[in-house]
Design a protein around this motif. Structure first.
Motif, PDB file in Angstrom:
ATOM      1  N   GLU A 183     -47.537  66.188  54.739  1.00 54.22           N
ATOM      2  CA  GLU A 183     -47.227  65.154  53.740  1.00 54.22           C
ATOM      3  C   GLU A 183     -48.379  64.170  53.602  1.00 54.22           C
ATOM      4  OE1 GLU A 183     -43.584  63.382  54.945  1.00 54.22           O
ATOM      5  OE2 GLU A 183     -42.367  65.165  54.540  1.00 54.22           O
ATOM      6  N   VAL A 184     -49.004  63.815  54.732  1.00 51.31           N
ATOM      7  CA  VAL A 184     -50.165  62.929  54.678  1.00 51.31           C
ATOM      8  C   VAL A 184     -51.311  63.605  53.931  1.00 51.31           C
ATOM      9  CG1 VAL A 184     -51.880  61.688  56.051  1.00 51.31           C
ATOM     10  CG2 VAL A 184     -49.498  61.730  56.790  1.00 51.31           C
ATOM     11  N   THR A 185     -51.523  64.899  54.189  1.00 55.92           N
ATOM     12  CA  THR A 185     -52.579  65.643  53.500  1.00 55.92           C
ATOM     13  C   THR A 185     -52.316  65.703  52.004  1.00 55.92           C
ATOM     14  OG1 THR A 185     -53.056  66.995  55.445  1.00 55.92           O
ATOM     15  CG2 THR A 185     -53.735  67.881  53.322  1.00 55.92           C
ATOM     16  N   ALA A 186     -51.057  65.924  51.627  1.00 58.96           N
ATOM     17  CA  ALA A 186     -50.722  65.970  50.202  1.00 58.96           C
ATOM     18  C   ALA A 186     -51.016  64.644  49.532  1.00 58.96           C
ATOM     19  CB  ALA A 186     -49.247  66.345  50.034  1.00 58.96           C
ATOM     20  N   ALA A 187     -50.685  63.542  50.194  1.00 60.02           N
ATOM     21  CA  ALA A 187     -50.985  62.224  49.639  1.00 60.02           C
ATOM     22  C   ALA A 187     -52.489  62.004  49.544  1.00 60.02           C
ATOM     23  CB  ALA A 187     -50.347  61.141  50.514  1.00 60.02           C
ATOM     24  N   MET A 188     -53.219  62.464  50.549  1.00 61.12           N
ATOM     25  CA  MET A 188     -54.679  62.344  50.541  1.00 61.12           C
ATOM     26  C   MET A 188     -55.287  63.120  49.377  1.00 61.12           C
ATOM     27  SD  MET A 188     -57.331  63.807  53.412  1.00 61.12           S
ATOM     28  CE  MET A 188     -56.993  65.510  52.886  1.00 61.12           C
ATOM     29  N   ASN A 189     -54.788  64.334  49.130  1.00 59.17           N
ATOM     30  CA  ASN A 189     -55.362  65.187  48.089  1.00 59.17           C
ATOM     31  C   ASN A 189     -55.117  64.657  46.685  1.00 59.17           C
ATOM     32  OD1 ASN A 189     -56.466  67.015  49.895  1.00 59.17           O
ATOM     33  ND2 ASN A 189     -54.638  68.320  49.926  1.00 59.17           N
ATOM     34  N   ARG A 190     -54.165  63.754  46.539  1.00 62.68           N
ATOM     35  CA  ARG A 190     -53.920  63.159  45.221  1.00 62.68           C
ATOM     36  C   ARG A 190     -54.923  62.058  44.880  1.00 62.68           C
ATOM     37  NH1 ARG A 190     -48.373  63.889  46.849  1.00 62.68           N
ATOM     38  NH2 ARG A 190     -48.274  61.752  47.656  1.00 62.68           N
ATOM     39  N   SER A 191     -55.747  61.695  45.850  1.00 62.25           N
ATOM     40  CA  SER A 191     -56.721  60.620  45.632  1.00 62.25           C
ATOM     41  C   SER A 191     -58.098  61.058  46.107  1.00 62.25           C
ATOM     42  CB  SER A 191     -56.287  59.350  46.388  1.00 62.25           C
ATOM     43  OG  SER A 191     -57.320  58.378  46.357  1.00 62.25           O
ATOM     44  N   PRO A 192     -59.028  61.338  45.181  1.00 63.78           N
ATOM     45  CA  PRO A 192     -60.389  61.713  45.587  1.00 63.78           C
ATOM     46  C   PRO A 192     -61.041  60.650  46.468  1.00 63.78           C
ATOM     47  CG  PRO A 192     -60.053  62.134  43.253  1.00 63.78           C
ATOM     48  CD  PRO A 192     -58.860  61.370  43.713  1.00 63.78           C
ATOM     49  N   GLU A 193     -60.727  59.379  46.217  1.00 61.86           N
ATOM     50  CA  GLU A 193     -61.296  58.306  47.014  1.00 61.86           C
ATOM     51  C   GLU A 193     -60.836  58.393  48.468  1.00 61.86           C
ATOM     52  OE1 GLU A 193     -60.233  54.456  45.650  1.00 61.86           O
ATOM     53  OE2 GLU A 193     -61.928  53.456  46.629  1.00 61.86           O
ATOM     54  N   VAL A 194     -59.550  58.651  48.641  1.00 62.91           N
ATOM     55  CA  VAL A 194     -59.008  58.770  49.992  1.00 62.91           C
ATOM     56  C   VAL A 194     -59.567  60.015  50.680  1.00 62.91           C
ATOM     57  CG1 VAL A 194     -56.906  59.127  51.338  1.00 62.91           C
ATOM     58  CG2 VAL A 194     -56.910  57.527  49.421  1.00 62.91           C
ATOM     59  N   LYS A 195     -59.673  61.093  49.929  1.00 59.29           N
ATOM     60  CA  LYS A 195     -60.194  62.339  50.498  1.00 59.29           C
ATOM     61  C   LYS A 195     -61.624  62.144  51.003  1.00 59.29           C
ATOM     62  CE  LYS A 195     -60.189  67.291  49.533  1.00 59.29           C
ATOM     63  NZ  LYS A 195     -59.877  68.330  48.525  1.00 59.29           N
ATOM     64  N   GLY A 196     -62.444  61.424  50.232  1.00 61.20           N
ATOM     65  CA  GLY A 196     -63.806  61.155  50.664  1.00 61.20           C
ATOM     66  C   GLY A 196     -63.840  60.278  51.905  1.00 61.20           C
ATOM     67  N   LEU A 197     -62.905  59.351  51.974  1.00 61.83           N
ATOM     68  CA  LEU A 197     -62.833  58.459  53.122  1.00 61.83           C
ATOM     69  C   LEU A 197     -62.479  59.228  54.389  1.00 61.83           C
ATOM     70  CD1 LEU A 197     -63.127  55.432  53.675  1.00 61.83           C
ATOM     71  CD2 LEU A 197     -60.671  55.222  53.338  1.00 61.83           C
ATOM     72  N   VAL A 198     -61.524  60.149  54.268  1.00 65.85           N
ATOM     73  CA  VAL A 198     -61.139  60.951  55.423  1.00 65.85           C
ATOM     74  C   VAL A 198     -62.308  61.827  55.865  1.00 65.85           C
ATOM     75  CG1 VAL A 198     -59.582  62.774  56.237  1.00 65.85           C
ATOM     76  CG2 VAL A 198     -58.680  60.871  54.883  1.00 65.85           C
ATOM     77  N   GLN A 199     -63.118  62.285  54.904  1.00 69.84           N
ATOM     78  CA  GLN A 199     -64.303  63.061  55.260  1.00 69.84           C
ATOM     79  C   GLN A 199     -65.255  62.237  56.127  1.00 69.84           C
ATOM     80  OE1 GLN A 199     -65.158  66.441  54.496  1.00 69.84           O
ATOM     81  NE2 GLN A 199     -66.607  65.883  56.111  1.00 69.84           N
ATOM     82  N   GLN A 200     -65.398  60.957  55.814  1.00 66.93           N
ATOM     83  CA  GLN A 200     -66.218  60.082  56.655  1.00 66.93           C
ATOM     84  C   GLN A 200     -65.656  60.002  58.079  1.00 66.93           C
ATOM     85  OE1 GLN A 200     -67.567  56.229  55.213  1.00 66.93           O
ATOM     86  NE2 GLN A 200     -66.865  56.767  53.148  1.00 66.93           N
ATOM     87  N   LEU A 201     -64.343  59.898  58.173  1.00 64.11           N
ATOM     88  CA  LEU A 201     -63.718  59.838  59.487  1.00 64.11           C
ATOM     89  C   LEU A 201     -63.898  61.148  60.245  1.00 64.11           C
ATOM     90  CD1 LEU A 201     -60.377  57.968  58.688  1.00 64.11           C
ATOM     91  CD2 LEU A 201     -62.448  57.032  59.712  1.00 64.11           C
ATOM     92  N   GLU A 202     -63.854  62.268  59.522  1.00 56.02           N
ATOM     93  CA  GLU A 202     -64.076  63.561  60.164  1.00 56.02           C
ATOM     94  C   GLU A 202     -65.485  63.651  60.742  1.00 56.02           C
ATOM     95  OE1 GLU A 202     -61.065  66.452  57.616  1.00 56.02           O
ATOM     96  OE2 GLU A 202     -63.138  66.202  56.967  1.00 56.02           O
ATOM     97  N   ASN A 203     -66.471  63.185  59.985  1.00 61.03           N
ATOM     98  CA  ASN A 203     -67.848  63.201  60.471  1.00 61.03           C
ATOM     99  C   ASN A 203     -67.998  62.315  61.707  1.00 61.03           C
ATOM    100  OD1 ASN A 203     -68.523  64.889  58.340  1.00 61.03           O
ATOM    101  ND2 ASN A 203     -69.250  63.212  57.035  1.00 61.03           N
ATOM    102  N   GLN A 204     -67.383  61.143  61.659  1.00 61.64           N
ATOM    103  CA  GLN A 204     -67.454  60.235  62.799  1.00 61.64           C
ATOM    104  C   GLN A 204     -66.751  60.831  64.010  1.00 61.64           C
ATOM    105  OE1 GLN A 204     -67.177  55.817  62.377  1.00 61.64           O
ATOM    106  NE2 GLN A 204     -65.260  56.062  63.502  1.00 61.64           N
ATOM    107  N   TYR A 205     -65.633  61.516  63.767  1.00 67.08           N
ATOM    108  CA  TYR A 205     -64.884  62.178  64.837  1.00 67.08           C
ATOM    109  C   TYR A 205     -65.753  63.231  65.525  1.00 67.08           C
ATOM    110  CZ  TYR A 205     -61.215  65.207  66.881  1.00 67.08           C
ATOM    111  OH  TYR A 205     -60.444  65.979  67.719  1.00 67.08           O
ATOM    112  N   GLU A 206     -66.420  64.070  64.727  1.00 65.97           N
ATOM    113  CA  GLU A 206     -67.253  65.124  65.300  1.00 65.97           C
ATOM    114  C   GLU A 206     -68.384  64.545  66.139  1.00 65.97           C
ATOM    115  OE1 GLU A 206     -66.605  68.161  65.379  1.00 65.97           O
ATOM    116  OE2 GLU A 206     -65.075  68.403  63.833  1.00 65.97           O
ATOM    117  N   GLU A 207     -68.977  63.462  65.659  1.00 58.91           N
ATOM    118  CA  GLU A 207     -70.045  62.820  66.411  1.00 58.91           C
ATOM    119  C   GLU A 207     -69.503  62.224  67.707  1.00 58.91           C
ATOM    120  OE1 GLU A 207     -73.842  61.322  67.393  1.00 58.91           O
ATOM    121  OE2 GLU A 207     -73.117  62.944  66.094  1.00 58.91           O
ATOM    122  N   ARG A 208     -68.337  61.673  67.642  1.00 58.66           N
ATOM    123  CA  ARG A 208     -67.710  61.083  68.825  1.00 58.66           C
ATOM    124  C   ARG A 208     -67.436  62.147  69.876  1.00 58.66           C
ATOM    125  NH1 ARG A 208     -62.310  57.378  68.161  1.00 58.66           N
ATOM    126  NH2 ARG A 208     -61.954  56.794  70.337  1.00 58.66           N
TER     127      ARG A 208
END
Length: 300
Positions: free
Chosen positions: A240-265
């Protein structure tokens, strides 16, 4: 039987090398991860009541922790008063379990802490472990990170072997954190297992966090539990969170930033210095937006 600030159920159980688990509300229990984990463990091991505070009003402000009115099975109106409840259960191996449902005290904190630590002493507890969760700048699309501390070389090696990383948190905390310090001073091993949940998806009951902690404990204590139902609920929630994210390109891009930070961490933690890495902070604009997302998800 009165013992310090507690009333103990009699007859007292004979516990074998008990390990005590604590959940702490409202601190360190976002997504109700500690409470939900306790519910699963207590049902699985058929926990029984052991103790509760004799006069909880000595420690708690009931305008902040509200009493609850309910109808019992006989149609009578009853009131429950917020309290610390302690339960015990036969463990799967060499260690029985004690479950401490703790609340953050509002007053008389030193007496509160002393009573809890002396209760651990009374039942000859060998290990004290805090279970819970905190919000973090992590994506819901990656495995949940768990951090924790441990005293005792064997215990430390056990938790590191389960991919639990050292915590680098510094800042405000609960006065109940002193329980771990006092327990360690009395020769009791201490542990912590804290799941890091996505700040922008503030779920009232986060089953993914619950699942993560239960899986670690089942490996640590070598027991099996049917987690299929919890896995399905966790999957549905984050879908459900993913579905809400996919409805907003802005949110999707933001989560991508968090994914990159997660991988670095994760990369830095795997490089030999867990808990000491320097994270690249997100901009204040991004953090403000994450807070807005959290409000949006929590109101859905």
């Amino acid at each position: 039987m009165k013992f310090r600030a507690f009333n103990l159920e009699e007859p007292l159980p004979e516990l074998n090398n008990p390990h005590a688990f604590a959940s702490l509300r409202p601190w360190v229990d976002v997504g109700s991860v500690g409470r939900l984990t306790f519910r699963s463990l207590e049902r699985h091991f058929q926990a029984q009541n052991l103790a509760k505070l004799d006069r909880p009003g000595t420690f708690f402000d009931f305008t902040r922790y509200r009493p609850t009115i309910y109808n019992d099975g006989d149609g009578q109106r009853q009131t429950t008063v917020p309290n610390v409840h302690v339960r015990h259960a036969k463990g799967p191996g060499d260690n029985d379990f004690i479950f401490l449902h703790l609340l953050e005290p509002h007053t008389n904190s030193e007496v509160y802490i002393d009573s809890i630590v002396r209760l651990l002493d009374k039942f000859n507890v060998k290990r004290y472990c805090l279970l819970g969760a905190m919000y973090d700048l992590v994506p819901h699309t990656k495995p949940i990170l768990v951090t924790g501390t441990a005293t005792g070389e064997q215990t430390l090696q056990e938790v590191r072997g389960l991919n639990v990383q050292a915590s680098s948190y510094e800042g405000p905390t609960s006065i109940a954190s002193v329980i771990s310090q006092e327990a360690a001073a009395r020769g009791i091993e201490t542990m912590g297992l804290i799941a890091h949940l996505p700040q922008y998806a503030q779920l009232e009951a986060d089953h993914a966090g619950r699942l993560c902690i239960l899986e670690i404990l089942s490996r640590l204590y070598n027991f099996t539990m049917n987690l299929d139902r919890i896995k399905e609920r966790a999957r549905q929630q984050y879908d459900e969170v993913t579905a809400a994210m996919n409805r907003s390109p802005e949110v999707k891009g933001l989560v991508q930033q968090l994914e990159n930070q997660y991988e670095e961490r994760v990369r830095r933690q795997g490089g030999g210095s867990p808990g000491q890495e320097e994270e690249s902070p997100l901009s204040q604009e991004v953090q403000d937006f994450l807070d807005q997302m959290g409000d949006q998800f929590s109101n859905n």
